[in-house]
Structure formats: C-alpha cells, structure tokens
Design a protein around this motif. Structure first.
Motif, PDB file in Angstrom:
ATOM      1  N   LYS A  80       0.817  -1.218   0.000  1.00 34.95           N
ATOM      2  CA  LYS A  80       0.000   0.000   0.000  1.00 34.95           C
ATOM      3  C   LYS A  80       0.852   1.270   0.000  1.00 34.95           C
ATOM      4  O   LYS A  80       0.515   2.249  -0.650  1.00 34.95           O
ATOM      5  CB  LYS A  80      -0.926   0.002   1.225  1.00 34.95           C
ATOM      6  N   MET A  81       1.969   1.262   0.760  1.00 33.77           N
ATOM      7  CA  MET A  81       2.761   2.479   0.953  1.00 33.77           C
ATOM      8  C   MET A  81       4.009   2.531   0.079  1.00 33.77           C
ATOM      9  O   MET A  81       4.605   3.589  -0.086  1.00 33.77           O
ATOM     10  CB  MET A  81       3.161   2.616   2.428  1.00 33.77           C
ATOM     11  N   GLY A  82       4.436   1.377  -0.433  1.00 34.55           N
ATOM     12  CA  GLY A  82       5.588   1.369  -1.313  1.00 34.55           C
ATOM     13  C   GLY A  82       6.898   1.086  -0.600  1.00 34.55           C
ATOM     14  O   GLY A  82       6.984   1.026   0.626  1.00 34.55           O
ATOM     15  N   VAL A  83       7.937   0.927  -1.407  1.00 39.13           N
ATOM     16  CA  VAL A  83       9.250   0.535  -0.915  1.00 39.13           C
ATOM     17  C   VAL A  83       9.880   1.616  -0.047  1.00 39.13           C
ATOM     18  O   VAL A  83      10.486   1.330   0.996  1.00 39.13           O
ATOM     19  CB  VAL A  83      10.176   0.189  -2.105  1.00 39.13           C
ATOM     20  N   ARG A  84       9.730   2.887  -0.443  1.00 38.57           N
ATOM     21  CA  ARG A  84      10.429   3.964   0.269  1.00 38.57           C
ATOM     22  C   ARG A  84       9.983   4.071   1.722  1.00 38.57           C
ATOM     23  O   ARG A  84      10.808   4.077   2.646  1.00 38.57           O
ATOM     24  CB  ARG A  84      10.189   5.305  -0.447  1.00 38.57           C
ATOM     25  N   PHE A  85       8.688   4.168   1.927  1.00 35.73           N
ATOM     26  CA  PHE A  85       8.160   4.307   3.284  1.00 35.73           C
ATOM     27  C   PHE A  85       8.527   3.095   4.133  1.00 35.73           C
ATOM     28  O   PHE A  85       8.952   3.236   5.292  1.00 35.73           O
ATOM     29  CB  PHE A  85       6.638   4.469   3.230  1.00 35.73           C
ATOM     30  N   THR A  86       8.388   1.900   3.564  1.00 35.43           N
ATOM     31  CA  THR A  86       8.640   0.677   4.318  1.00 35.43           C
ATOM     32  C   THR A  86      10.113   0.546   4.679  1.00 35.43           C
ATOM     33  O   THR A  86      10.458   0.060   5.763  1.00 35.43           O
ATOM     34  CB  THR A  86       8.180  -0.553   3.512  1.00 35.43           C
ATOM     35  N   ILE A 223      17.647   6.563   3.792  1.00 32.31           N
ATOM     36  CA  ILE A 223      17.174   7.906   3.429  1.00 32.31           C
ATOM     37  C   ILE A 223      17.683   8.273   2.039  1.00 32.31           C
ATOM     38  O   ILE A 223      16.948   8.838   1.211  1.00 32.31           O
ATOM     39  CB  ILE A 223      17.636   8.936   4.477  1.00 32.31           C
ATOM     40  N   VAL A 224      18.955   7.927   1.757  1.00 29.06           N
ATOM     41  CA  VAL A 224      19.505   8.162   0.417  1.00 29.06           C
ATOM     42  C   VAL A 224      18.717   7.375  -0.625  1.00 29.06           C
ATOM     43  O   VAL A 224      18.385   7.886  -1.709  1.00 29.06           O
ATOM     44  CB  VAL A 224      21.000   7.767   0.376  1.00 29.06           C
ATOM     45  N   TYR A 225      18.400   6.112  -0.278  1.00 24.31           N
ATOM     46  CA  TYR A 225      17.639   5.279  -1.212  1.00 24.31           C
ATOM     47  C   TYR A 225      16.256   5.878  -1.487  1.00 24.31           C
ATOM     48  O   TYR A 225      15.728   5.757  -2.599  1.00 24.31           O
ATOM     49  CB  TYR A 225      17.487   3.862  -0.652  1.00 24.31           C
ATOM     50  N   TRP A 226      15.668   6.518  -0.495  1.00 26.82           N
ATOM     51  CA  TRP A 226      14.346   7.128  -0.663  1.00 26.82           C
ATOM     52  C   TRP A 226      14.322   8.059  -1.868  1.00 26.82           C
ATOM     53  O   TRP A 226      13.391   8.027  -2.676  1.00 26.82           O
ATOM     54  CB  TRP A 226      13.982   7.894   0.609  1.00 26.82           C
ATOM     55  N   PHE A 227      15.359   8.882  -2.016  1.00 23.45           N
ATOM     56  CA  PHE A 227      15.417   9.826  -3.130  1.00 23.45           C
ATOM     57  C   PHE A 227      15.632   9.101  -4.460  1.00 23.45           C
ATOM     58  O   PHE A 227      15.053   9.480  -5.488  1.00 23.45           O
ATOM     59  CB  PHE A 227      16.540  10.847  -2.895  1.00 23.45           C
ATOM     60  N   MET A 228      16.444   8.035  -4.447  1.00 18.21           N
ATOM     61  CA  MET A 228      16.674   7.282  -5.682  1.00 18.21           C
ATOM     62  C   MET A 228      15.396   6.595  -6.145  1.00 18.21           C
ATOM     63  O   MET A 228      15.055   6.599  -7.339  1.00 18.21           O
ATOM     64  CB  MET A 228      17.777   6.247  -5.464  1.00 18.21           C
ATOM     65  N   ASP A 233      10.421   6.066  -9.679  1.00 21.15           N
ATOM     66  CA  ASP A 233       8.967   6.109  -9.856  1.00 21.15           C
ATOM     67  C   ASP A 233       8.562   7.193 -10.855  1.00 21.15           C
ATOM     68  O   ASP A 233       7.630   7.014 -11.647  1.00 21.15           O
ATOM     69  CB  ASP A 233       8.272   6.355  -8.519  1.00 21.15           C
ATOM     70  N   LYS A 234       9.273   8.310 -10.807  1.00 25.18           N
ATOM     71  CA  LYS A 234       8.977   9.382 -11.748  1.00 25.18           C
ATOM     72  C   LYS A 234       9.282   8.948 -13.173  1.00 25.18           C
ATOM     73  O   LYS A 234       8.528   9.247 -14.115  1.00 25.18           O
ATOM     74  CB  LYS A 234       9.790  10.624 -11.385  1.00 25.18           C
ATOM     75  N   ASP A 235      10.375   8.198 -13.359  1.00 30.65           N
ATOM     76  CA  ASP A 235      10.727   7.685 -14.679  1.00 30.65           C
ATOM     77  C   ASP A 235       9.709   6.673 -15.186  1.00 30.65           C
ATOM     78  O   ASP A 235       9.409   6.617 -16.380  1.00 30.65           O
ATOM     79  CB  ASP A 235      12.105   7.013 -14.634  1.00 30.65           C
ATOM     80  N   LEU A 236       9.178   5.871 -14.263  1.00 32.17           N
ATOM     81  CA  LEU A 236       8.269   4.790 -14.654  1.00 32.17           C
ATOM     82  C   LEU A 236       6.817   5.245 -14.737  1.00 32.17           C
ATOM     83  O   LEU A 236       5.948   4.448 -15.103  1.00 32.17           O
ATOM     84  CB  LEU A 236       8.373   3.633 -13.657  1.00 32.17           C
ATOM     85  N   GLU A 237       6.546   6.471 -14.378  1.00 28.66           N
ATOM     86  CA  GLU A 237       5.164   6.962 -14.352  1.00 28.66           C
ATOM     87  C   GLU A 237       4.532   6.831 -15.727  1.00 28.66           C
ATOM     88  O   GLU A 237       5.076   7.276 -16.732  1.00 28.66           O
ATOM     89  CB  GLU A 237       5.142   8.426 -13.905  1.00 28.66           C
TER      90      GLU A 237
END
Length: 470
Positions: A80-86, A223-228, A233-237
């Motif tokens: 539901k929340m995705g990889v970044r949040f988890t 935290i670094v991974y969060w930005f990557m 996700d923006k690329d895959l949108e």
C-alpha cells in the motif's frame, strides 16, 4: 529518442548503486542478528544465562512477527505504501531495537538503572507462568531483539521487492545473489569481530554497541535510497507494465490460496530453520564436539558464510542465464543434510587432525548449500506470484519462516539443557540429538524441493528456465 525513454533502472550505475545502498543495510542487520552467537559461553558466564535462556533470546527476534502477525502487516504496508516508506520504517525499528539491547547489557541497567525493577517484576511473572528463569538482562535484550526483528524482517521483504523493482527483466537473480552475499559477509565479520571486541573491552556489550552504530549508518543509507526510488517512480510513471491496481485485503487470497506458494513457504521455513538457529549454537558445538577453543571455533565457523558469499552471486549469474532453479534447490538440501548428519554421527576426537578436517569439510558443504538454496528460492517467487501482491507474498513466506526461526532456537536450547543436565560444569556437552533435529529439517526440505520440481514440470512456472529477458 530511444535514449530519452530509458528509465533510471536501465542505467547500470543507478540500479547497481541502489543495490549497494540497500545491501549495506542488510549487511549491518545480519551482523546484529548474530552479534552474541560467537560469544555464547562468555555471555553465559558474564550474564548468568544458560542454553535455554540463550535459545529464548535467539527466538525472541521473531516473536512479534509470528504472534502479532507483524510480517503480514509489513507486506500490506509494503504493497500500500511502497518501498520507500517501508524501508525507512524498517530501518527505524532496527535502530530502536538495537539501542534497547545495548541498554539491556549495560552496567547501568544491571545495577538497577531505569526500567530494571519493572523488567525484573515482569521476569518473575513469566517465571510463574512458564517456569523459565529469565534474568532481567535477558528479558530486556529480548524486548529489544523483538523490535529489531520486526525491522529486519520487514527490511528483508522490502529489499526483495526493491530488487524486483530495479532489476525487472535484467540480472535479478545475480542482484539477489549479491545482496545475500553481502549479508553473509556480515555473519563472517561478526564472528570475527565479536570475540575480539568483547575481549578487548572486557564486556559482551562492546560488539553490540559497535553494530548498533552501524545500523544508524544503515538508516541514513535508506534515506539516500528514498530519493533514488522516488526518481525511479517518476521515470516509470505512466508505464503500463508497472501500473498496479490498489491493494485489497481480498488479494491475500491469491497468496494463501496458491498450493505452490505453500510448497515454497514450507521449504523455506524448514531450510532456514536448519541454518540460522544452527549459527547461534555452532561455536559452542565446535568447541565441545571438535575441541576448538571458543575464539578459534568462531573463526573457523566464520568461513561458512564466506563460502556462501562468493558462490551465491555466481549461482545467481548462472540462474539468470541457464536456469535449473529447482535442481539447485534439491542439491542444496542434500548438502545440508550431509553436513548436519556429519556433526551428529561422526566420532569426533577433540584435537585430532582428521576430526578437524572432517569438521571444516562439513562447514564448507553447508556454505555451498547456503549458496544454492537462497540464490534460487527468492528469484523464483516472482515467477509464482502476481506482481501486485508480491510484497504480501514475500512477507507471508517470511512470516512462516519466522515461525521456525523463533521456535527452533528455543527447542534446541531446551534439548541441550535436558540432554546435558547431568553433565558436570566445564565438561563437553552432547550435541548429537540437536544435530539430528537439524538434519531432519533438511530431509523434509529435500522432499519439498523434489515436489516443487515435479509441479514445475507440469505447470510450467519456469523455475528451471533463465530469468533474464532475451
């Protein structure tokens, strides 16, 4: 025009960089899991624990995941929340749990610091119900380990899902193999560092503090991974292949209603129950059965994950290009059985050269086994489960695995105390029954592997086929 369509995961530096970031955090996590394993005898002397208490401590890592169902919740959160949040949530839980464990082993706590009286009272309550004599240090360490276990198992699920996301149609098995290899190196590192640090600083708390600091670094890496990941996700949108419907609880039926899922889950819990709990007792077993000094035993056993570290990426590379995944599961189970039966039945003579050679050979076989099965098992899951519920599938497998990882250390610790209750202090302990229990897990894992290969040949899941898209 073609270059403009490339996503971040199509750039080797980006996807391998993302893998390096998430793998380092798992490297630190694996160090923390076994930070006390190579100094078990020192822990018992300094803190007054016995094998049963040590087994309870080892199993506590998985208590909340199993009985509270945290891992199932982790999978739902991931979907539901995705990889970044988890990832950030899992890293935070690991750090908090590690800090509690640091405090549990501190002189401040042992001398009646904040929380000691409450923990001591709770320890008495547990004793009245179960009969377990849990020292306050052990109970407090268990509480921290429970929280850490929630974080590290959630991280394991998240990392698997992240690798699928970044390496879809690419070198997925190789990437998973490298991540597992670095995690195995964490086991090697801590089996070397923990005895040295505890001896240098004359306390079992020292290695725990060291690895807790590393986990703080791991949280920063997440935290670094969060930005990557956000950039990916923006690329895959808008890409149709990655569009997913919103998660619904009814989708869990797709996971638990799959017969092949249960075959994989049972194979996983049995195999890992014969590996990770064994690591917690291996140093003491080698000390008593083969005659190694405790530090030497930890050093020798550290080569087990080193073998897995080098072989696992090679097997992942092979699996991506040639396949034969089910066959590798069968071979890995056989090698594990041979290892545990060797330690159960071979007439070791402490100090004898041939006994040392046999013991080291068995450890090598276990290392090869530990490369074959994990390198094959995790890349096979995306072939069996719908991508939309892949996070839940991984978490469900981890949850079932945690049932074994929680209960087996408790069972083995109780067996050791029961079998050796008449053995005088300082005399060799009998590990035969314990090793036979580990070997029996391997036998059932072998049967599951054979069944999985038979099912794959009929249903054509592609477990024997390569992973990389041509």
């Amino acid at each position: 025009m073609e270059q403009a369509k490339l996503s971040l995961r199509d750039k080797p530096a980006a996807r391998w960089g993302a893998l390096a970031i998430i793998s380092l955090t798992m490297f630190f996590a694996y160090m923390f899991v076994d930070v006390l394993s190579p100094i078990k005898t020192i822990v018992e002397t300094e803190l007054g624990w016995d094998s049963t208490v040590f087994g309870l401590y080892g199993g506590s890592e998985f208590f909340l995941n199993v009985f509270v169902g945290f891992l199932i919740l982790a999978g739902i959160i991931l979907d539901k929340m995705g990889v970044r949040f988890t990832a950030l949530l899992s890293g935070s839980l690991m750090v908090i749990g590690a800090l509690i464990k640091v405090y549990a082993l501190s002189a401040t706590f042992r001398n009646g610091g904040p929380g000691y009286d409450a923990i001591n009272s709770f320890s008495g309550f547990i004793h009245n119900i179960t009969g377990w004599n849990l020292p306050p240090t052990a109970l407090c360490a268990c509480l921290g380990f429970m929280l850490f276990g929630c974080g590290t198992e959630m991280a394991g699920v998240t990392v698997s899902r992240a690798i699928v996301k970044w390496f879809k149609g690419k070198e997925m098995a190789l990437a998973m193999g490298i991540e597992m290899a670095l995690a195995r190196f964490g086991v090697f590192a801590i089996f070397r560092l923990s005895p040295w640090l505890s001896e240098k600083f004359a306390t079992v708390q020292a290695p725990v503090i060291f690895v807790a600091l590393l986990l703080c670094i791991g949280l920063i890496l997440y935290i670094v991974y969060w930005f990557m990941d956000k950039a990916l996700d923006k690329d895959l949108e808008g890409e149709e292949e990655d569009a997913e419907e919103p998660f619904k609880f009814s989708d869990l039926g797709k996971v638990f209603g799959s017969g092949v899922f249960w075959v994989v889950a049972i194979l996983c819990v049995l195999y890992y129950s014969a590996i990770f709990p064994f690591q917690k007792f291996a140093t003491e077993m080698l000390h008593y059965k083969v005659g190694f000094e405790t530090k030497d035993a930890a050093d020798y056993f550290s080569y087990f994950p080193i073998g897995a570290m080098f072989v696992t990426p090679i097997l992942g590379f092979f699996l991506d290009r040639k396949g034969k995944g089910a066959t590798m599961l069968i071979l890995g189970s056989i090698l594990m059985i041979i290892c545990h039966l060797t330690f159960a039945l071979y007439p070791f003579v402490p100090g004898n050269t041939s006994s040392t050679v046999v013991a080291m050979s068995a450890i090598v076989l276990l290392g090869v086994s530990f490369s074959l099965v994990p390198a094959t098992l995790w890349p096979s899951v995306p072939k069996l489960i719908d991508n939309k519920v892949l996070g839940s599938a991984y978490s469900a497998i981890f949850w079932i695995q945690n049932v074994g990882l929680m209960s087996v250390p408790i069972i083995i610790g109780s067996i050791l105390d029961s079998v050796n209750k008449t053995v005088p202090e300082g005399q060799p302990k009998d590990y035969t029954l314990a090793m036979l229990v580990f070997a029996s897990f391997g036998v059932i894992a072998l049967l599951m592997s054979l069944f999985l290969k038979a099912v794959d040949s009929k249903k054509h899941y592609g477990l024997e086929l390569p992973n990389v898209q041509k």
